[in-house]
Design an enzyme around this catalytic site. Structure first.
Site, PDB file in Angstrom:
ATOM      1  CE  LYS A  92       3.605  -2.314  -1.638  1.00 24.62           C
ATOM      2  NZ  LYS A  92       2.697  -2.594  -2.782  1.00 24.62           N
TER       3      LYS A  92
HETATM    4  C1  LIG Z   1       3.012  -3.395  -3.835  1.00 27.39           C
HETATM    5  C2  LIG Z   1       1.874  -3.927  -4.628  1.00 27.39           C
HETATM    6  C3  LIG Z   1       2.001  -5.067  -5.418  1.00 27.39           C
HETATM    7  C4  LIG Z   1       3.323  -5.787  -5.599  1.00 27.39           C
HETATM    8  O1  LIG Z   1       3.808  -6.357  -4.410  1.00 27.39           O
HETATM    9  P1  LIG Z   1       5.353  -6.735  -4.306  1.00 27.39           P
HETATM   10  O2  LIG Z   1       5.543  -7.219  -2.928  1.00 27.39           O
HETATM   11  O3  LIG Z   1       6.111  -5.480  -4.583  1.00 27.39           O
HETATM   12  O4  LIG Z   1       5.610  -7.780  -5.340  1.00 27.39           O
HETATM   13  C5  LIG Z   1       0.877  -5.543  -6.065  1.00 27.39           C
HETATM   14  N1  LIG Z   1      -0.314  -4.907  -5.976  1.00 27.39           N
HETATM   15  C6  LIG Z   1      -0.465  -3.791  -5.243  1.00 27.39           C
HETATM   16  C7  LIG Z   1      -1.790  -3.134  -5.202  1.00 27.39           C
HETATM   17  C8  LIG Z   1       0.616  -3.267  -4.528  1.00 27.39           C
HETATM   18  O5  LIG Z   1       0.440  -2.177  -3.771  1.00 27.39           O
END
Ligand SMILES: *Cc1c(COP(=O)(O)O)cnc(C)c1O
Length: 461
Positions: A112
């Site tokens: 993110k």
């Molecule tokens: C947020 C997240 C996901 C999922 O991503 P989305 O965009 O919500 O589908 C997968 N792995 C990790 C480590 C995350 O932080």
């Protein structure tokens, strides 16, 4: 470049407007009026370029005249200056025709950061141009919260309220949020699940008077700026490897929808594979045609413990041929019935780009253990879910296969220790995590209480 809402009842808006708004006022999600097209020769040329330069080439197609080139460049450069890998999103080969795309080299060690670091800077810039203040409210299943805090903590005129489901995030994830030293950051531990937290956030947005008074905005993956910034690594990976299959550990469907965005911009790829844990609502929708929300199961991959996948609305809107009336009706009916039967033709269109499946906790642990035994490499549980899916669907996936590795294993030490007996050292940037003082307020799963908590802490107008 203007943006419209998937529910069709919002006038077209600029990039700066949708960046600051997050969710469309009609309850829908923003998408560009038409997808910018990136020519094949330009994509091929990305192979030799720095990540930040590719990001600039792609993002400037979305930002329109909201920022000058110099402003956009500056924000992208600083966003990626604090990553501990020079490639930002490096590829590493883990088997024949199989690669990990490492997305965890940013300040909070999860993918993110890649979008949030850019979004935070652009957000502050857009807000300064427009004047006024903003209140960011985010529900987090673990990683969004710390990424938002790392990107927005300490910025002027912005308050950040982050709500995580109490006891359902890992200790590292919790401490990353609660030990942040910023006065404009407020942590809430909600007695409930991630979906409870997300539904409170949606209700706060739906409360017009409150939303206006507080200048509410969202920076989770419903914010289109996140999707645009995440599309970049699909381009950099494909430029290096050629047309690939991407396997994506999926929760809110933001990361994998960024792959669809890249395809719609002209990036050739074989398939996007949606990999879920036991919370498999999207996998079931794609495989069986019923998008049906059940109870949230707490799993070893908590960032995907979700039963309502907000960004799926974007994929539905596109697969419906951008039929806003249908999308609005479908989502409003889903909100009441918690189930939506996908028309056969629409599901066929989704299946032309998406494949899907799930892995449970036992498979996740087994995959982490085997990967360690066979390669010496330790992967986090979310990455393991995707690796397991690549293994399960192996026969029908075309090479090369790129598995998105979304978090550093040190964020999930308990699962890693159970699977391998190993303790992954915290990277230096998290070394002080256990010394910091935690600041967090526990609140019941009650809209009025949460709204009151925020209201008391709002800045004077
Ligand atoms: C947020 C997240 C996901 C999922 O991503 P989305 O965009 O919500 O589908 C997968 N792995 C990790 C480590 C995350 O932080």
């Amino acid at each position: 470049m203007r943006y419209l809402s998937t529910r069709g009842r919002t006038a077209p808006q600029s990039f700066a407007d949708i960046l600051l708004a997050g969710l469309a006022p009609d309850g829908g999600l923003f998408l560009p009026e038409s997808w910018p097209q990136i020519p094949a020769d330009e994509i091929a040329g990305f192979a030799g370029q720095r990540y930040a330069d590719v990001a600039f080439a792609i993002l400037k197609r979305f930002t329109g005249d909201s920022f000058t080139d110099a402003e956009l460049r500056e924000d992208i450069e600083t966003a990626y200056s604090d990553f501990d890998a020079p490639d930002i999103a490096p590829l590493s080969q883990i088997g024949k025709g199989q690669y990990l795309l490492e997305l965890f080299h940013g300040p909070t060690l999860a993918f993110k950061d890649i979008a949030m670091q850019v979004l935070g800077r652009l957000f502050a810039r857009a807000l300064a141009k427009k004047g006024g203040k903003a209140t960011v409210v985010a529900a987090t299943s673990g990683d969004t919260g710390s990424a938002a805090i790392a990107a927005l903590g300490g910025l002027p005129n912005i308050d950040v309220f982050v709500m995580h489901p109490k006891g359902r995030v890992s200790e590292v994830q919790r401490r990353q949020m609660t030990t942040a030293p910023f006065a404009n950051v407020h942590n809430i531990a909600l007695e409930g699940t991630f979906d409870d937290a997300q539904s409170i956030v949606k209700s706060l947005f739906a409360d017009d008077a409150f939303a206006k008074r507080a200048h509410l905005t969202a920076v989770n993956s419903i914010n289109f700026a996140r999707i645009a910034a995440q599309a970049v690594y699909y381009f950099t990976a494909t430029a290096k490897l050629g047309k690939s299959t991407f396997v994506v550990p999926t929760g809110n469907f933001g990361d994998v929808f960024a792959g669809e965005a890249a395809m719609r911009m002209g990036l050739p790829l074989h398939k996007l594979v949606v990999a879920t844990n036991a919370n498999d609502i999207v996998a079931r929708a794609l495989n069986e045609g019923l998008y049906e929300s059940g109870h949230v199961h707490a799993t070893l991959s908590p960032s995907m413990d979700i039963q309502v996948s907000s960004n799926f609305e974007r994929a539905l809107f596109e697969a419906s041929g951008r039929d806003a009336a249908w999308t609005r009706g479908a989502m409003e009916s889903f909100a009441v019935k918690r189930a939506l039967k996908l028309p056969a033709e629409l599901r066929a269109r989704l299946r032309s780009r998406y494949d899907a499946g799930r892995a449970d906790d036992a498979e996740t642990l087994d995959l982490i253990a085997r990967t360690f035994r066979e390669t010496g490499r330790i992967v986090d549980p979310h990455t393991a879910v995707a690796l397991r899916m690549a293994e399960k669907l192996d026969a029908r996936l075309e090479d090369p296969i790129v598995v998105l590795s979304t978090a550093h294993p040190a964020k999930f030490p308990d699962a890693v220790a159970r699977a391998t007996g190993q303790k992954v050292p915290l990277p230096p940037r998290l070394a002080a995590l256990y010394d910091g003082v935690e600041r967090v307020t526990v609140l019941p799963h009650d809209l009025g209480t949460v709204r009151g908590f925020i209201e008391e802490r709002l800045r004077p107008a």
